[in-house]
Design a protein around this motif. Structure first.
Motif, PDB file in Angstrom:
ATOM      1  N   ILE A  35     -45.071 -28.055  25.832  1.00 37.19           N
ATOM      2  CA  ILE A  35     -46.392 -27.779  25.280  1.00 37.19           C
ATOM      3  C   ILE A  35     -46.461 -26.407  24.620  1.00 37.19           C
ATOM      4  O   ILE A  35     -47.250 -26.200  23.696  1.00 37.19           O
ATOM      5  CB  ILE A  35     -47.509 -27.982  26.337  1.00 37.19           C
ATOM      6  CG1 ILE A  35     -48.877 -28.091  25.653  1.00 37.19           C
ATOM      7  CG2 ILE A  35     -47.484 -26.893  27.401  1.00 37.19           C
ATOM      8  CD1 ILE A  35     -50.000 -28.552  26.562  1.00 37.19           C
TER       9      ILE A  35
ATOM     10  N   PRO B  83     -51.613 -33.980  26.103  1.00 41.27           N
ATOM     11  CA  PRO B  83     -51.114 -33.152  24.998  1.00 41.27           C
ATOM     12  C   PRO B  83     -50.656 -33.950  23.777  1.00 41.27           C
ATOM     13  O   PRO B  83     -50.823 -33.509  22.645  1.00 41.27           O
ATOM     14  CB  PRO B  83     -49.921 -32.412  25.632  1.00 41.27           C
ATOM     15  CG  PRO B  83     -50.229 -32.356  27.093  1.00 41.27           C
ATOM     16  CD  PRO B  83     -50.970 -33.633  27.388  1.00 41.27           C
TER      17      PRO B  83
ATOM     18  N   TYR C  60     -45.579 -27.142  20.810  1.00 38.40           N
ATOM     19  CA  TYR C  60     -46.162 -28.197  19.970  1.00 38.40           C
ATOM     20  C   TYR C  60     -46.906 -27.652  18.750  1.00 38.40           C
ATOM     21  O   TYR C  60     -46.926 -28.270  17.703  1.00 38.40           O
ATOM     22  CB  TYR C  60     -47.124 -29.066  20.774  1.00 38.40           C
ATOM     23  CG  TYR C  60     -46.480 -29.878  21.872  1.00 38.40           C
ATOM     24  CD1 TYR C  60     -45.116 -30.164  21.855  1.00 38.40           C
ATOM     25  CD2 TYR C  60     -47.228 -30.371  22.934  1.00 38.40           C
ATOM     26  CE1 TYR C  60     -44.538 -30.905  22.866  1.00 38.40           C
ATOM     27  CE2 TYR C  60     -46.647 -31.116  23.948  1.00 38.40           C
ATOM     28  CZ  TYR C  60     -45.304 -31.380  23.913  1.00 38.40           C
ATOM     29  OH  TYR C  60     -44.737 -32.117  24.915  1.00 38.40           O
TER      30      TYR C  60
END
Lengths: 346, 346
Positions: A258, A57, A261
């Motif tokens: 995540i 990621p 983000y």
């Protein structure tokens, strides 16, 4: 710098421009340039033939223009970078010689000139799949190990929750926790992943967060006694629901967020009062701080792999030209297990 | 239980009904009942004459109907409770005798029957003001000491930020930090408090959060290098702004979130991603966990008081009948320093 010697075509995944949200395939272009496979006389560099690339990621974050104490943004017009496994083709550094296998940061390309090879790890054990050095034996492995054992400080019998549990890091955290005698529940984003968590990875329970209208209720169903350890890979709403379900003196190891983000404005977390009421320790960590402990980590994890006490799921995409799609898929949860790109066989 | 012996009038501050938001004077009523100053034969109880009562934010929480691992709600129709200093009038417990001075949980009334005197602390040092045992030498003192030294784990030269810095706990944290050689900035809610922080309590800098349109900018002005330790008494928007200004491996000791206690929906905190990027440890704590270390605490703090190395500001309201107003004032930040109610002189 590499110069002289054999000049080869070098396929590369180039960042076209800085991005805002999640990466799209159109943000990257696969181009072919050329590279000399010999390092310049006097250079400290290593030339590596890249075998596997790791999709993580943080690569999406480096495609943005932003500041971070550990990373710099990629340069538009240059190849992406990430962790990978490579074979040394030529070396100006006395620590490396032709034929050595290494893992560390390389370009998203067929061959990379590595200017600071001191940061590479040599691969000494090849009785396990080489691709594992992008995963269980590489950065995600140390992440899971450090976050679980060092940051979360687990005790036998504790209740452990892992989000993004079918991912590169989550699947290991769950298995480490089971090996320690904890009760482990994972969340993931598909029915198939949930089945894998329960049937292949030994989680006690698992749920598909996309099918839960009320994350708090899902956690209360899975953890009627509450959660001692939350290994957070996603942040946001899941973190907020977990805070409502933590037990006294619980620990939250913040490994990733995540879900946040690619949002222009991060979601608000409303239940932090629980950190106070329940004396919760919430701690962010970054894997680089634990790299010096790599050999200690290997001593623990290699035997677990060899004895079949831990399994590792990989989602291997073949061909550098398919790397952009593999990276993009990571952000929609398309992969099951660690997303790897096979660039070349030895 | 107390029975027989001298029966005295006993003024009490009674909770009229459960509350929702911040306490108002009309939520309490001062009534006079009667009490026997003798304990029943065979009882373990102690009867105390209350001298000082401590106004603390958690008292407002106990006026609500809610669940908490450490507290129960008050009962409507019964007196409030809180920490106080009392003189023993009669005792059925062999550990206490008439005339002993104690601090611990008592009723908001002139005389209290204390059914579990094992939880009281005896006061052995009376060369310092007795009221200090509601503050610097009582619960707020141990809170500041444990939160700063044990939870925040400070190092000389670090940058320390304290919110609600002129309060019972904050003023001590700031002084502990200065004694350790840290750079200390406090926030408070009035010009007068800011002056006191800078001129009486030795803070390096201070600001009035009510006069700052942009808390992030205020913190950047006060901490161009960032914050190593945040001692959080307020939560909410201030915590969110602090997260933007933390340094690598910073620590947030969560002592209180007074800005959130009386909101029906807690504010969202948006900047938790910083816990990850900057490896921040955020940890809630509750003072009760540190009560067993009280004598160790006294050994450190008593000499500091006697040698004038630490000062302690109190805001003393005289008369039990004025206790409701003193408590209410706490939630609008009316008090400067520790809010105490003087019930009776020895």
């Amino acid at each position: 710098m590499a110069s002289g010697g054999e000049v080869m075509k070098n396929k590369q995944v180039i960042l076209k421009h800085f991005i805002d949200g999640a990466p799209k395939e159109s943000d990257m272009v696969v181009k072919t340039s050329s590279i000399s496979l010999k390092v310049e006389p006097g250079s400290n560099a290593v030339v590596g033939k890249n075998l596997y690339l790791s999709c993580d990621p943080y690569i999406g974050s480096r495609m943005k223009k932003f500041e971070h104490p550990d990373f710099s943004s990629f340069k538009p017009g240059s190849p992406l970078e990430g962790f990978g496994v490579a074979k040394v083709v030529d070396s100006g550094n006395p620590g490396f010689k032709k034929g050595d296998l290494v893992w560390g940061t390389v370009g998203w390309e067929e061959y990379s000139v590595i200017e600071n090879p001191e940061k590479l790890f040599k691969i000494h054990h090849t009785d396990v799949p080489l691709s594992y050095y992008t995963g269980i034996l590489g950065m995600p492995g140390i992440t899971a190990w450090a976050g679980f054992y060092e940051v979360a400080a687990p005790k036998k019998g504790e209740y452990v929750f892992v989000s993004a549990a079918a991912g590169a890091v989550g699947q290991l955290v769950g298995q480490f926790a089971k090996l320690m005698g904890c009760y482990v529940v994972g969340s993931a984003g598909s029915k198939e992943k949930v089945e894998i968590l329960k049937n292949k990875l030994g989680f006690d329970d698992a749920f598909n967060y996309k099918e839960e209208n009320d994350l708090d209720a899902a956690l209360k169903r899975c953890f009627p006694e509450g959660i001692d350890i939350y290994f957070d890979n996603v942040g946001g709403k899941m973190l907020d629901a977990v805070l409502l379900n933590m037990r006294l003196k619980g620990r939250i190891a913040v490994c990733g967020m995540i879900s946040q983000y690619n949002l222009s404005q991060h979601e608000g977390v409303h239940n932090l009062m629980n950190t106070l009421i329940k004396r919760i320790r919430m701690e962010g960590f970054v894997v680089f701080d634990y790299f010096p402990q790599y050999s200690k980590f290997l001593e623990v994890v290699l035997p677990l792999i060899r004895e079949g006490k831990i399994v590792y799921l990989e989602d291997i995409t073949e061909g550098l030209e398919n790397a952009p799609a593999a990276l993009v898929g990571l952000f929609s949860g398309r992969n099951i297990g660690k997303q790897v790109v096979l660039v070349a066989r030895e």
